[in-house]
Scaffold this motif. Sequence first.
Motif, PDB file in Angstrom:
ATOM      1  N   LEU A 165       0.826  -1.206   0.000  1.00  0.00           N
ATOM      2  CA  LEU A 165       0.000   0.000   0.000  1.00  0.00           C
ATOM      3  C   LEU A 165       0.862   1.259   0.000  1.00  0.00           C
ATOM      4  N   ILE A 166       1.960   1.227   0.754  1.00  0.00           N
ATOM      5  CA  ILE A 166       2.874   2.381   0.780  1.00  0.00           C
ATOM      6  C   ILE A 166       3.406   2.655  -0.624  1.00  0.00           C
ATOM      7  N   GLU A 167       3.784   1.602  -1.327  1.00  0.00           N
ATOM      8  CA  GLU A 167       4.300   1.777  -2.691  1.00  0.00           C
ATOM      9  C   GLU A 167       3.233   2.358  -3.614  1.00  0.00           C
ATOM     10  N   GLN A 168       1.968   1.995  -3.384  1.00  0.00           N
ATOM     11  CA  GLN A 168       0.889   2.476  -4.241  1.00  0.00           C
ATOM     12  C   GLN A 168       0.541   3.933  -3.951  1.00  0.00           C
ATOM     13  N   VAL A 169       0.385   4.278  -2.666  1.00  0.00           N
ATOM     14  CA  VAL A 169      -0.101   5.621  -2.322  1.00  0.00           C
ATOM     15  C   VAL A 169       1.024   6.634  -2.205  1.00  0.00           C
ATOM     16  N   GLY A 170       2.266   6.156  -2.036  1.00  0.00           N
ATOM     17  CA  GLY A 170       3.385   7.081  -1.882  1.00  0.00           C
ATOM     18  C   GLY A 170       3.442   8.131  -2.972  1.00  0.00           C
ATOM     19  N   PRO A 171       3.419   7.734  -4.252  1.00  0.00           N
ATOM     20  CA  PRO A 171       3.533   8.725  -5.333  1.00  0.00           C
ATOM     21  C   PRO A 171       2.276   9.568  -5.554  1.00  0.00           C
ATOM     22  N   LEU A 172       1.127   9.196  -4.958  1.00  0.00           N
ATOM     23  CA  LEU A 172      -0.132   9.861  -5.275  1.00  0.00           C
ATOM     24  C   LEU A 172      -0.304  11.197  -4.558  1.00  0.00           C
ATOM     25  N   GLY A 173       0.303  11.368  -3.414  1.00  0.00           N
ATOM     26  CA  GLY A 173       0.147  12.612  -2.660  1.00  0.00           C
ATOM     27  C   GLY A 173      -1.076  12.655  -1.787  1.00  0.00           C
ATOM     28  N   GLN A 232      12.179  16.813  -0.689  1.00  0.00           N
ATOM     29  CA  GLN A 232      11.755  17.977   0.096  1.00  0.00           C
ATOM     30  C   GLN A 232      11.727  17.599   1.575  1.00  0.00           C
ATOM     31  N   ARG A 233      11.345  18.529   2.414  1.00  0.00           N
ATOM     32  CA  ARG A 233      11.461  18.330   3.863  1.00  0.00           C
ATOM     33  C   ARG A 233      10.414  17.376   4.417  1.00  0.00           C
ATOM     34  N   TRP A 234      10.855  16.570   5.362  1.00  0.00           N
ATOM     35  CA  TRP A 234       9.989  15.734   6.197  1.00  0.00           C
ATOM     36  C   TRP A 234       9.927  16.414   7.554  1.00  0.00           C
ATOM     37  N   VAL A 235       8.721  16.825   7.987  1.00  0.00           N
ATOM     38  CA  VAL A 235       8.575  17.612   9.217  1.00  0.00           C
ATOM     39  C   VAL A 235       7.597  16.904  10.153  1.00  0.00           C
ATOM     40  N   PRO A 236       8.073  16.337  11.260  1.00  0.00           N
ATOM     41  CA  PRO A 236       7.172  15.687  12.217  1.00  0.00           C
ATOM     42  C   PRO A 236       6.818  16.610  13.373  1.00  0.00           C
ATOM     43  N   ARG A 240       8.526  33.695  14.082  1.00  0.00           N
ATOM     44  CA  ARG A 240       8.910  32.284  14.049  1.00  0.00           C
ATOM     45  C   ARG A 240       8.108  31.563  12.971  1.00  0.00           C
ATOM     46  N   ILE A 241       8.835  30.808  12.137  1.00  0.00           N
ATOM     47  CA  ILE A 241       8.203  30.035  11.074  1.00  0.00           C
ATOM     48  C   ILE A 241       7.630  28.747  11.668  1.00  0.00           C
ATOM     49  N   GLY A 242       6.375  28.412  11.325  1.00  0.00           N
ATOM     50  CA  GLY A 242       5.732  27.208  11.843  1.00  0.00           C
ATOM     51  C   GLY A 242       6.032  25.972  11.001  1.00  0.00           C
ATOM     52  N   ARG A 243       5.536  24.828  11.470  1.00  0.00           N
ATOM     53  CA  ARG A 243       5.823  23.566  10.788  1.00  0.00           C
ATOM     54  C   ARG A 243       5.158  23.490   9.411  1.00  0.00           C
ATOM     55  N   PHE A 244       3.986  24.103   9.237  1.00  0.00           N
ATOM     56  CA  PHE A 244       3.357  24.086   7.911  1.00  0.00           C
ATOM     57  C   PHE A 244       4.223  24.801   6.890  1.00  0.00           C
ATOM     58  N   GLU A 245       4.726  25.978   7.260  1.00  0.00           N
ATOM     59  CA  GLU A 245       5.611  26.702   6.342  1.00  0.00           C
ATOM     60  C   GLU A 245       6.892  25.919   6.077  1.00  0.00           C
ATOM     61  N   ALA A 246       7.457  25.336   7.146  1.00  0.00           N
ATOM     62  CA  ALA A 246       8.703  24.592   6.994  1.00  0.00           C
ATOM     63  C   ALA A 246       8.538  23.388   6.079  1.00  0.00           C
ATOM     64  N   ALA A 247       7.331  22.816   6.063  1.00  0.00           N
ATOM     65  CA  ALA A 247       7.085  21.611   5.266  1.00  0.00           C
ATOM     66  C   ALA A 247       6.579  21.915   3.867  1.00  0.00           C
ATOM     67  N   ASP A 248       6.511  23.181   3.477  1.00  0.00           N
ATOM     68  CA  ASP A 248       5.983  23.549   2.161  1.00  0.00           C
ATOM     69  C   ASP A 248       6.718  22.780   1.059  1.00  0.00           C
ATOM     70  N   GLY A 249       5.956  22.056   0.250  1.00  0.00           N
ATOM     71  CA  GLY A 249       6.543  21.229  -0.801  1.00  0.00           C
ATOM     72  C   GLY A 249       6.888  19.825  -0.345  1.00  0.00           C
ATOM     73  N   GLY A 250       6.861  19.581   0.975  1.00  0.00           N
ATOM     74  CA  GLY A 250       7.236  18.286   1.530  1.00  0.00           C
ATOM     75  C   GLY A 250       6.082  17.622   2.259  1.00  0.00           C
ATOM     76  N   THR A 251       6.412  16.907   3.342  1.00  0.00           N
ATOM     77  CA  THR A 251       5.427  16.131   4.092  1.00  0.00           C
ATOM     78  C   THR A 251       5.406  16.567   5.548  1.00  0.00           C
ATOM     79  N   LEU A 252       4.208  16.789   6.092  1.00  0.00           N
ATOM     80  CA  LEU A 252       4.031  17.111   7.502  1.00  0.00           C
ATOM     81  C   LEU A 252       3.390  15.908   8.189  1.00  0.00           C
ATOM     82  N   PHE A 253       4.057  15.404   9.216  1.00  0.00           N
ATOM     83  CA  PHE A 253       3.557  14.242   9.957  1.00  0.00           C
ATOM     84  C   PHE A 253       2.941  14.716  11.262  1.00  0.00           C
ATOM     85  N   LEU A 254       1.636  14.553  11.403  1.00  0.00           N
ATOM     86  CA  LEU A 254       0.913  14.945  12.611  1.00  0.00           C
ATOM     87  C   LEU A 254       0.716  13.701  13.476  1.00  0.00           C
ATOM     88  N   ASP A 255       1.609  13.514  14.432  1.00  0.00           N
ATOM     89  CA  ASP A 255       1.561  12.333  15.283  1.00  0.00           C
ATOM     90  C   ASP A 255       0.597  12.561  16.439  1.00  0.00           C
TER      91      ASP A 255
END
Length: 478
Positions: A156-164, A193-197, A227-242
Motif C-alpha cells: 500500500l505504501i508503494e501504491q499511495v506514496g507517489p499519489l500525494g 523535500q522536507r519531512w517535518v514531524p 517564528r516560522i511554523g511547521r506548515f511553512e517549513a514543510a511547504d513542498g514536503g510532508t508534515l507528519f501529525l503524530d
Amino acid sequence: MKSRILVVDDEESTREYLSLLLTMDGHEVEAVPGAAEALEIARSRPIHLLITDLYMPETGGMDLLSRVRSERLPFGVIVVTAYGDPQIALTAMKAGADDFVTKPFEPDRLRLLVNRTLERRQLRDELEHLRQQMREDYSFLNMVSKNDRMRQVFDLIEQVGPLGSTVLIHGETGTGKELVAQAIHAASGRRDQRWVPVNCAALSDSLLESELFGHERGAFTGADRRRIGRFEAADGGTLFLDEIGDVSPAMQAKLLRVLQTGNFERVGGTETLKVDVRIVAASNKRLDELVRQGVFRSDLYYRLRVVPIDLPPLRDRREDIPLLAMHFLNKLAARSTPPVTEIDPEAMHALYTYDWPGNIRELENAIKAAVALADGTMIHRSNLPPSIVPRADRHSTLHPSAETLLDLDRPLPELTETIISRVERDYFAELLALYKGNVARCARHSGLSRRCVTQKLAKYGLDRTQFKEGSSAAILDD
C-alpha cells in the motif's frame, strides 16, 4: 544431517583416537597431520567443526586459527592445549577459538565441547540466515517483516506514496507508525523535500498553534521575533501529525481549515499564507470511535482518512519477532565492545513468547538493555529485562554460561575471580532493574556505599540510565 569434523594433529595416535571417538558419536571425521592440508580441505568443501592442536611443526594451530578467522571460514574451532597451560588457551579464545580442551582427553568432556560448539555454530548459521532474509526478502524502507498484513502495508505504501493523498495511520503505541509515515514520504515525489514531524500530544493548545502555524513578533509574551511554523517549513514536503487524536476541538477546527484551503495565518499576524503540504497523520486511538463519542470532528476525520492504514500489534505478528530482534541487534553491534551479535535459543524463545504490550519499541528497548548487560558476544535469557523474564524464572536454572565457568581445567584463583565477577554483575543488574536505575537505593539495599556501588557499575559496564523508568525496559509512547 551428520556434522563434518576436521581434526588436525601431528601425532598419529591422537588423530586415530579422536577419529574413532567422534565417528562413534555419529560424526563424519577427516584427520590430517598439518595446517596446510587442513586449510586446503576447509577452503574446498564444507565442514562444521575444526579441532586443532596448538603445537605442530611448521604452521602451528594458532596460525591456522588466525587464517581461518581472517578468511571468515564458517565453522567452529576447538583448540587442543597441553595440560596446565590455561593462558595459551585464553589467548586462543581471544583470537577466535570457540573453546579449548586439554590433553590427555576426557571423552565425556570432549563430547560436551564438540556438541556445544556445533550448537553454537548452528545458531550462528540460523542468525545469518535471518540477516540474509532481512537483506533480501523482508526489508522495506528501514522496516522488516514477513507477516502477511505488514507485507500488504508495504504494498500500500508503494501504491499511495507517489499519489500525494492524505494518509491516516492507526496502531497501538510502539507499532512503528512514524516509520510507516517516513516510508510514505520516501516513496513519494516529495522525497527530496522536507519531512517535518510534530507530536500533537506533547504540546498545549497555544504552543501547538504556534508550533504549527508560527507567530509574529509580539504575538504573546516572550515572542521577541517572528517564528516560522511547521506548515511553512514543510511547504513542498510532508508534515507528519503524530497523535492527532489528542488535539482539542478548537485546534481541530483550525486544522480542518488548512486541510480544506491550504491557507492559514501566523499567530498574531494578518497575512494569509498558502502552502502545498502533504499530510500524514497517526493516532494510537481509534478516531472513528472518538467521532462516535463526539470528541473528534467527523469532517476532519474524513479529511484525514483518505487512505487508512492499520498496523497490527507485535503479538499478532510473532513470526517477525526474531527478524526484528536481529535487526535491532545489528544496529547496536557497532556500539558494544565486544560486538554483541547473537541471541541464544532460550533468550529468543523468551522474546517470542512474550506479549509485547509496548510492541516494536518495547522490543527494541529490550534488545538495547540486553546488549548493555551481555557478557561477551551473545545475549542470554538472564540479560533480558525483568518484565520479559520474571525474576523467579531467570534464577530457576543455572546461567547459560555456568557450565563454562565451572571448568576444572582452569586454575582455582582464576575460576573464583570469574565466578565472583559474574555474580556481582548479575546482582547489580538485578538491583538496577528493581530500583529503576536509582543508585542511592541500590546502595542501601546492598549495604555498600554509593561510591562503592558507582565503582562497581563502572567496572561491569552497567549503565543506570538503561534501567530508568521510561527507558530501556519501559514502554515508551510513540
